[in-house]
Design an enzyme around this catalytic site. Structure first.
Site, PDB file in Angstrom:
ATOM      1  CG  HIS A 146      22.343 -18.461  13.659  1.00 24.81           C
ATOM      2  ND1 HIS A 146      21.608 -18.304  14.822  1.00 24.81           N
ATOM      3  CD2 HIS A 146      21.692 -17.757  12.703  1.00 24.81           C
ATOM      4  CE1 HIS A 146      20.551 -17.559  14.569  1.00 24.81           C
ATOM      5  NE2 HIS A 146      20.573 -17.206  13.297  1.00 24.81           N
ATOM      6  CG  ASN A 188      18.667 -12.678  13.717  1.00 20.92           C
ATOM      7  OD1 ASN A 188      17.850 -12.310  14.563  1.00 20.92           O
ATOM      8  ND2 ASN A 188      18.562 -12.377  12.445  1.00 20.92           N
ATOM      9  NE  ARG A 238      14.297 -11.962  15.869  1.00 22.39           N
ATOM     10  CZ  ARG A 238      15.027 -12.885  16.484  1.00 22.39           C
ATOM     11  NH1 ARG A 238      16.290 -13.073  16.141  1.00 22.39           N
ATOM     12  NH2 ARG A 238      14.485 -13.624  17.445  1.00 22.39           N
ATOM     13  CG  HIS A 259      28.205 -21.326  26.367  1.00 16.65           C
ATOM     14  ND1 HIS A 259      26.868 -21.101  26.579  1.00 16.65           N
ATOM     15  CD2 HIS A 259      28.281 -22.313  25.436  1.00 16.65           C
ATOM     16  CE1 HIS A 259      26.153 -21.928  25.839  1.00 16.65           C
ATOM     17  NE2 HIS A 259      26.989 -22.675  25.131  1.00 16.65           N
ATOM     18  CG  HIS A 310      12.338 -33.851  13.469  1.00 18.51           C
ATOM     19  ND1 HIS A 310      12.687 -32.532  13.672  1.00 18.51           N
ATOM     20  CD2 HIS A 310      13.153 -34.307  12.485  1.00 18.51           C
ATOM     21  CE1 HIS A 310      13.664 -32.207  12.837  1.00 18.51           C
ATOM     22  NE2 HIS A 310      13.964 -33.269  12.103  1.00 18.51           N
ATOM     23  CG  HIS A 348      27.464 -23.495   6.659  1.00 18.89           C
ATOM     24  ND1 HIS A 348      26.953 -24.279   7.667  1.00 18.89           N
ATOM     25  CD2 HIS A 348      26.421 -22.778   6.161  1.00 18.89           C
ATOM     26  CE1 HIS A 348      25.649 -24.059   7.768  1.00 18.89           C
ATOM     27  NE2 HIS A 348      25.302 -23.149   6.870  1.00 18.89           N
TER      28      HIS A 348
END
Length: 306
Positions: A104, A106, A108, A143, A173, A94
């Site tokens: 972000h 990740n 795994r 990208h 939402h 941030h």
């Protein structure tokens, strides 16, 4: 299957990213090692209150448990209840300057075990960008780097993983994407362990090339208190996604992970407003109209107004 090689790579990746991000700021990372009573442990590296990064968290963890949590077995219910091992590197940055996007990443690895049965393993991960003010060059660069990471494995990987990312990082939402996307993949176990591990490494190895040039390009741009306020407002969407939808957050909490490390991804300052709308013709409206939409950033995207 060579889990030790995966663990060695992930630890080295964390160290490399922390080193490079640390060189961009004047404040050092804090290194916090921890262990987990149920098995495993990790290291959380955190920089807060820096001259470039308001918060940057880069975590490595390896955990074991007796029952694979629901968030990890949702797509493969036949694995529910198996003993598991999971390891990965997860980071969120941030920035202080709202002209620099949040990022972000990740990567795994999971392995599920059952007596008298072969272990079931898979890889997952990706990276995505969340701008507060849109720059077409940044979006294309990010990208393109994601495309480059996947190109050695076939021409269909980037478009497939890009769409997966667009679909996954979407706030249902709010009916809006979290950012401009990137790539996302899960349950990767074909054609073989070596190829899947190589793909994971390529994604991890391309992160700094995707993000560091953007930081260097934007970190000296001037910004106003109003733009900083808009950044805090948009960060609220980030928090909503992480707490409502994010599988990594759910997995960490469901598996009894270390809460401080799981929630290290949260921004330090956030604002919510009731039914806020951007001013017509503003840079904030341009973000919604031209960046917070699913687009072909590498094709021929339409011209922007900024």
């Amino acid at each position: 299957m060579d889990t030790l090689s995966v663990e060695r790579y992930l630890k080295a990746l964390q160290a490399r990213i922390v080193k490079h991000l640390g060189q961009l700021d004047t404040r050092p990372f804090v290194h916090d090692r921890w262990s987990r009573p149920e098995g495993g442990g990790g290291q959380s590296c955190l920089l807060e209150g820096g001259s470039v990064f308001e918060r940057a968290g880069v975590g490595f963890s390896t955990v074991e448990g007796a029952n694979l949590p629901p968030s990890a077995s949702a797509s493969r219910p036949e694995l529910a209840g198996r003993r598991f091992q999971a390891m990965g590197v997860s980071l969120v940055v941030h920035p202080l300057n709202p002209m620099i996007p949040t990022v972000h990443m990740n990567v795994r690895f999971f392995c599920a075990h059952k007596p008298a049965a072969a272990p079931v393993w898979w890889f997952g991960g990706g990276m995505d960008l969340t701008p507060y003010y849109g720059f077409i060059d940044d979006a294309r660069h990010f990208h393109q780097t994601c495309h480059n990471a996947l190109a050695p494995f076939g021409p269909d990987y980037y478009p497939r993983y890009k769409k997966w990312c667009d679909d996954y990082f979407y706030l249902k939402h709010r009916q809006e994407p979290r950012g401009i996307g990137g790539i996302f993949f899960d349950d990767l176990h074909e054609p073989n362990f070596e190829t899947c591990f190589n793909l994971l490494q390529s994604v991890g190895d391309h992160f700094l090339a995707a993000y560091e040039p953007i930081v260097r390009q934007r970190q000296t741009l001037a910004f106003t208190p109003e733009q900083k306020d808009f950044q805090a407002f948009r960060r609220g969407r980030y928090v909503e996604f992480n707490l409502i939808y994010d599988r990594g957050t759910l997995f960490g909490l469901q598996s009894g992970g270390r809460t401080e490390s799981i929630l290290m991804s949260m921004p330090p300052l956030v604002r919510w407003r009731y039914d806020w709308k951007p001013q017509p013709g503003s840079a904030e409206e341009d973000l919604y109209r031209h960046f917070l939409v699913a687009r072909d950033w590498l094709g021929n995207p339409p011209p922007l107004t900024i």
